[in-house]
Motif scaffolding. Structure first.
Motif, mmCIF file in Angstrom:
data_model
loop_
_atom_site.group_PDB
_atom_site.id
_atom_site.type_symbol
_atom_site.label_atom_id
_atom_site.label_comp_id
_atom_site.label_asym_id
_atom_site.label_seq_id
_atom_site.Cartn_x
_atom_site.Cartn_y
_atom_site.Cartn_z
ATOM 1 N N LYS A 85 0.826 -1.211 0.000
ATOM 2 C CA LYS A 85 0.000 0.000 0.000
ATOM 3 C C LYS A 85 0.859 1.258 0.000
ATOM 4 N N ALA A 86 1.913 1.249 0.826
ATOM 5 C CA ALA A 86 2.791 2.427 0.890
ATOM 6 C C ALA A 86 3.520 2.628 -0.433
ATOM 7 N N ILE A 87 3.901 1.524 -1.082
ATOM 8 C CA ILE A 87 4.606 1.622 -2.370
ATOM 9 C C ILE A 87 3.682 2.180 -3.442
ATOM 10 N N LEU A 88 2.429 1.680 -3.487
ATOM 11 C CA LEU A 88 1.476 2.178 -4.486
ATOM 12 C C LEU A 88 1.128 3.641 -4.225
ATOM 13 N N ARG A 89 1.055 4.025 -2.955
ATOM 14 C CA ARG A 89 0.822 5.442 -2.629
ATOM 15 C C ARG A 89 2.010 6.280 -3.079
ATOM 16 N N ALA A 90 3.224 5.763 -2.882
ATOM 17 C CA ALA A 90 4.425 6.479 -3.329
ATOM 18 C C ALA A 90 4.423 6.622 -4.843
ATOM 19 N N GLN A 91 4.023 5.558 -5.537
ATOM 20 C CA GLN A 91 3.945 5.624 -6.998
ATOM 21 C C GLN A 91 2.933 6.678 -7.439
ATOM 22 N N ASP A 92 1.812 6.755 -6.726
ATOM 23 C CA ASP A 92 0.788 7.761 -7.038
ATOM 24 C C ASP A 92 1.339 9.166 -6.830
ATOM 25 N N LEU A 93 2.074 9.380 -5.749
ATOM 26 C CA LEU A 93 2.667 10.693 -5.482
ATOM 27 C C LEU A 93 3.718 11.050 -6.539
ATOM 28 N N ILE A 94 4.499 10.050 -6.967
ATOM 29 C CA ILE A 94 5.463 10.295 -8.044
ATOM 30 C C ILE A 94 4.718 10.709 -9.311
ATOM 31 N N GLY A 95 3.569 10.067 -9.577
ATOM 32 C CA GLY A 95 2.752 10.452 -10.720
ATOM 33 C C GLY A 95 2.279 11.892 -10.614
ATOM 34 N N GLN A 96 1.911 12.320 -9.397
ATOM 35 C CA GLN A 96 1.481 13.706 -9.199
ATOM 36 C C GLN A 96 2.611 14.681 -9.488
ATOM 37 N N PHE A 97 3.799 14.390 -8.974
ATOM 38 C CA PHE A 97 4.938 15.270 -9.233
ATOM 39 C C PHE A 97 5.285 15.282 -10.723
ATOM 40 N N ASP A 98 5.155 14.131 -11.377
ATOM 41 C CA ASP A 98 5.429 14.071 -12.815
ATOM 42 C C ASP A 98 4.412 14.919 -13.578
ATOM 43 N N LEU A 99 3.145 14.895 -13.134
ATOM 44 C CA LEU A 99 2.117 15.719 -13.790
ATOM 45 C C LEU A 99 2.386 17.205 -13.568
ATOM 46 N N LEU A 100 2.813 17.580 -12.361
ATOM 47 C CA LEU A 100 3.156 18.989 -12.109
ATOM 48 C C LEU A 100 4.245 19.443 -13.076
ATOM 49 N N TRP A 101 5.245 18.591 -13.255
ATOM 50 C CA TRP A 101 6.318 18.883 -14.208
ATOM 51 C C TRP A 101 5.746 18.994 -15.622
ATOM 52 N N GLY A 102 4.852 18.044 -15.972
ATOM 53 C CA GLY A 102 4.257 18.050 -17.305
ATOM 54 C C GLY A 102 3.433 19.302 -17.564
ATOM 55 N N ILE A 103 2.658 19.748 -16.566
ATOM 56 C CA ILE A 103 1.849 20.967 -16.718
ATOM 57 C C ILE A 103 2.755 22.166 -16.934
ATOM 58 N N TYR A 104 3.862 22.213 -16.182
ATOM 59 C CA TYR A 104 4.788 23.354 -16.299
ATOM 60 C C TYR A 104 5.271 23.481 -17.747
ATOM 61 N N TYR A 105 5.725 22.383 -18.335
ATOM 62 C CA TYR A 105 6.252 22.452 -19.698
ATOM 63 C C TYR A 105 5.143 22.496 -20.745
ATOM 64 N N PHE A 106 3.966 21.969 -20.401
ATOM 65 C CA PHE A 106 2.821 22.092 -21.312
ATOM 66 C C PHE A 106 2.456 23.565 -21.488
ATOM 67 N N LEU A 107 2.433 24.316 -20.383
ATOM 68 C CA LEU A 107 2.051 25.732 -20.459
ATOM 69 C C LEU A 107 3.116 26.584 -21.147
ATOM 70 N N GLN A 108 4.342 26.068 -21.243
ATOM 71 C CA GLN A 108 5.373 26.812 -21.964
ATOM 72 C C GLN A 108 5.115 26.818 -23.472
ATOM 73 N N SER A 109 4.409 25.799 -23.951
ATOM 74 C CA SER A 109 4.230 25.660 -25.407
ATOM 75 C C SER A 109 2.776 25.751 -25.853
ATOM 76 N N HIS A 110 1.834 25.936 -24.913
ATOM 77 C CA HIS A 110 0.422 26.021 -25.260
ATOM 78 C C HIS A 110 -0.193 27.268 -24.636
ATOM 79 N N ASP A 111 -1.092 27.891 -25.386
ATOM 80 C CA ASP A 111 -1.762 29.104 -24.918
ATOM 81 C C ASP A 111 -2.994 28.728 -24.099
ATOM 82 N N TRP A 112 -2.774 27.984 -23.017
ATOM 83 C CA TRP A 112 -3.838 27.564 -22.103
ATOM 84 C C TRP A 112 -3.592 28.239 -20.754
ATOM 85 N N ILE A 113 -4.562 28.153 -19.862
ATOM 86 C CA ILE A 113 -4.418 28.797 -18.552
ATOM 87 C C ILE A 113 -4.997 27.921 -17.449
#
Length: 790
Positions: free
Chosen positions: A264-292
């Motif tokens: 359970k702790a490992i799957l929760r850690a994987q989920d949190l890693i996914g969240q951090f990866d999405l934060l990174w993805g949003i940051y670079y997505f907004l650099q190249s897309h005119d979204w808000i």
């Protein structure tokens, strides 16, 4: 917010999510995006946006966040471990990468909190502590093979195995050099066949060779024979290899049990890693897309500016649409293929994405409010299994909506009242709208029915809109016009496409027998709206010109005022210089007159002259003071206070107010403390750019929570060395005299790089490999210089 899977499909959400998936860095991040759902309440939504803003600020300043490109999903490996009871080395490596990254991010949380990234730090602290697991998994090398040091028994077995192999090769060399056997050998080499040391013997010599047949060669002209002298040592090697496999299996089973115990702790850690990866993805997505990221409001409703459907690509026409403030239902009308359904989908996906905490395809100023449900009924819904027609499918869907309708619900209904008799369908459509309004729900609906259009025009809390259409080209403009119902334009389109005049005449005659005032009203309204929009565009151009001219005039006036001030200051300075020069000339004249007999008269004349020039000089200084004081904060109605940063008017000096007594302030300006009239001070205000510009604070306080041991075993050199350097700096400042770096044995490359780094750092007195009981050559002990003597 709750939204069904059916609505998710109708709004093409899974296709839209692929826009974000392209910018995440791992399979874990892509899976997290794929499974993302709307958040359950507005507090979580606001917290999610605040978390992203903080992460964005961190990346802007720091430029990176801990990561490991080797990350993969571990769900299947956990299932394999449960079914087989054991995971092999290469299957355990993903856990080492995942848990190693969680440890690094969790350790970073202390620095994050200290530097003002509290939300990111809090999310990092949600990782469970996997320090022991990371140490346990460090017994694997990068190929998933166990190090000799994985257990003392494994080290002993492998040591004995290596010795046995050396003994086998030594015996083999004696056989190869035996003159009585040389002529029987095909090659002078010892080789492994079926995991046993053998020699290659000529086929015809095999019966007389002192050994056991093992296998034919690939050509069939020779055979592999196990010499009798090697049988015993081969048996020993086989037994040691089996012992090695058994010990490796025991260790791998233990590691597998360790991981399964923390599933359970490992799957929760994987989920949190996914969240951090999405934060990174949003940051670079907004650099190249005119979204808000839209503004979030507590009250229900939405206000979208220049919203567009991303699946339409660059040709998508932006729309401005809102609902929830002045009205609760919006009825969209107009011809087919005009963009009505696209407008519904655009609203739906923007609300859905916003409640997932994701950017939306709209402009700044767009706002999304509180919603409990988002449901849609778009397109033809037929169910063969349930024997439902198109109309039945729509009715069933709307019944489901009515069951959950409340004041925070948003419903999107395409072609309201369609699929049945027009009169009955229109009546049912009006009844459905009435019922949703009683629940105070928000509704966006499209329709072709005139009764529903009339209802929308005459009913409070309901607004109309239409999609624009060019009657000349028969092409839709895909533009949404709020406040005006649209015409179907069926007869016009039919005429343009070549429908016979006789047919059109019958249709027009039929229409005239009915109430045509509605169509005429809509035509007039659309014509008037088109004229108003043209006037609005012209007015906007004129307004832009006037604003530009006003700014230019303001600039010129400011330049003239500055020039006038400069001329006045120069004139006053020259006047003072002339008067002072005159006074100095008078003094020289007085000295000359003292030599004459009329000294008393000379003094009298000089005093009269000085009085006149002093008055002129005083007038000049008063004018200069008045000019300066016109720029003071007091005359602008702002009283300076202690702590304000001020400029001393008439000088280039700035400082901080330390004390105020009546009309005088004590200003600390650099090394000087000055007493200045409040009328000669102007409070400095930060510009908007300065306010928005992030400040960089350099902290040299003593680090906290620095461990005495750093484990870098399993890291790559380019990842490990910066980590070690940062750690040693913190440990030295934390006051440690000695720390331990665990780099493992391996090939010694990581150990060598650590030692090279230690040689370069000035605060390291000495370093050495660990001794017995300290980890041996797998660790380096670092001793720092004494701070008292440095």
């Amino acid at each position: 917010m709750i939204s069904s899977n059916q609505t998710r499909q109708l709004l093409d959400i899974d296709k839209i999510l692929k826009f974000y998936s392209k910018h995440v860095r791992s399979e874990i991040g892509r899976k997290y995006v794929e499974n993302i759902k709307p958040l359950s309440n507005i507090e979580m939504l606001r917290e999610g946006q605040a978390l992203y803003r903080e992460f964005e600020r961190y990346i802007d300043i720091k430029g990176d966040f801990p990561w490991d490109d080797r990350m993969v999903l571990v769900n299947d490996f956990l299932d394999e471990g449960k079914s087989r009871g054991i995971l092999f080395g290469e299957e355990l490596l993903p856990f080492r990468y995942l848990l190693g990254l969680t440890v690094r991010i969790k350790e970073l949380s202390f620095d994050l909190a200290r530097e003002g990234y509290e939300r990111v730090a809090q999310r990092a602290r949600e990782f469970a502590d996997f320090g022991e697991e990371v140490v346990s998994l460090s017994v694997l090398d990068d190929d998933g093979r166990l190090y000799d040091s994985a257990s003392s028994k494994l080290a002993e077995i492998r040591g004995n195995l290596a010795a046995a192999k050396r003994q086998a090769r030594a015996i083999g060399q004696k056989i190869l050099s035996d003159q009585s056997l040389t002529s029987k050998l095909q090659d002078q080499v010892i080789t492994l066949r079926n995991d046993r040391y053998v020699v290659l013997v000529k086929k015809e010599s095999a019966p007389s060779f002192p050994g056991v047949f093992v296998d034919y060669s690939s050509s069939g002209n020779s055979v592999y024979m196990e010499p009798n002298a090697l049988v015993a040592i081969n048996n020993k090697i086989a037994m040691l290899r089996e012992d090695e496999r058994q010990e490796e299996r025991r260790i791998l089973q233990k590691l597998t049990e360790m991981l399964l115990a923390r599933e359970k702790a490992i799957l929760r850690a994987q989920d949190l890693i996914g969240q951090f990866d999405l934060l990174w993805g949003i940051y670079y997505f907004l650099q190249s897309h005119d979204w808000i990221l839209p503004e979030i409001e507590q009250k229900g409703g939405f206000y979208l500016t220049c919203a567009r459907h991303p699946l339409l690509g660059p040709q998508a026409v932006p729309i401005d649409v809102h609902c929830g403030r002045n009205f609760r239902a919006l009825v969209i009308t107009g011809p087919n293929t005009g963009g009505k359904t696209v407008a519904l989908k655009t609203v739906g996906l923007c609300v859905y994405l916003a409640w997932c905490g994701l950017p939306i395809p709209a402009k700044e100023g767009s706002r999304i409010g509180q919603f409990s449900h988002l449901e849609a009924d778009i397109g033809d819904e037929q169910s063969i299994e349930q024997n439902l027609s198109t109309f039945s499918g729509h009715v069933k869907r709307i019944i489901e909506m009515l069951e959950i309708a409340d004041e925070a619900s948003l419903f999107l209904i395409d072609e309201l009242g369609a699929g049945t008799d027009p009169d009955e369908g229109a009546a049912l459509g009006i009844a459905i709208l009435e019922t949703f309004l009683k629940h105070n729900s928000l509704v966006l609906a499209t329709t072709h029915h005139n009764p529903i259009k009339r209802y929308a025009l005459t009913t409070p809390n309901v607004e109309t809109a239409s999609v624009d259409f060019d009657p000349e080209t028969l092409l839709p403009k895909y533009k949404l016009l709020l406040g005006v119902p649209g015409r179907s334009n069926a007869l016009l389109i039919a005429k343009r496409l070549g429908m016979p005049e006789s047919v059109l005449e019958i249709a027009e005659r039929e229409l005239k027998t009915r109430d045509t005032s509605m169509e005429e009203l809509m035509e007039k309204l659309q014509t008037k709206l088109s004229m108003l929009e043209e006037k609005e565009r012209e007015l906007a151009k004129e307004t832009a010109k006037i604003n530009a001219m006003r700014k230019e005039l303001e600039r010129q006036l400011a330049a003239i005022e500055m020039k006038r001030e400069h001329i006045m200051a120069e004139a006053e300075k020259k006047a003072k210089d002339i008067i002072k020069e005159a006074q100095e000339s008078a003094k020289l004249l007085l000295k000359e007159l003292r030599k004459t007999s009329s000294l008393r008269e000379a003094h009298k004349r000089f005093a009269k002259h000085k009085k006149r020039t002093d008055k002129i000089l005083d007038d000049v200084e008063q004018r200069e003071l008045a000019r300066i004081e016109r720029k003071s904060s007091i005359l602008e109605g702002k009283l300076p206070k202690v702590g304000d940063e001020v400029v001393i008017l008439g000088t280039n000096a700035t400082g901080i107010i330390e004390r105020i007594d009546d009309e005088t302030a004590t200003v600390q300006s650099g090394p000087m403390r000055l007493e200045v009239s409040l009328r000669r001070l102007r409070v400095l205000e930060e510009t908007s750019e300065q306010k928005e510009k992030p400040t960089v604070k350099i902290s040299v306080e003593k680090p906290k929570n620095v461990p005495s041991t750093l484990i870098i075993r399993g890291m790559r050199v380019n990842e490990a060395i910066p980590t070690v350097e940062t750690y040693l700096d913190k440990a030295f400042r934390a006051g440690y005299k000695e720390v331990t770096i665990v780099h493992g044995h391996g090939e010694g490359i990581l150990r060598q790089e650590v030692h090279e780094l230690c040689k370069r750092l000035p605060y390291i007195e000495e370093f050495r490999l660990g001794g017995p009981g300290e980890g041996g050559h797998g660790v380096t002990i670092v001793r720092f210089v004494d701070k008292g003597s440095s």
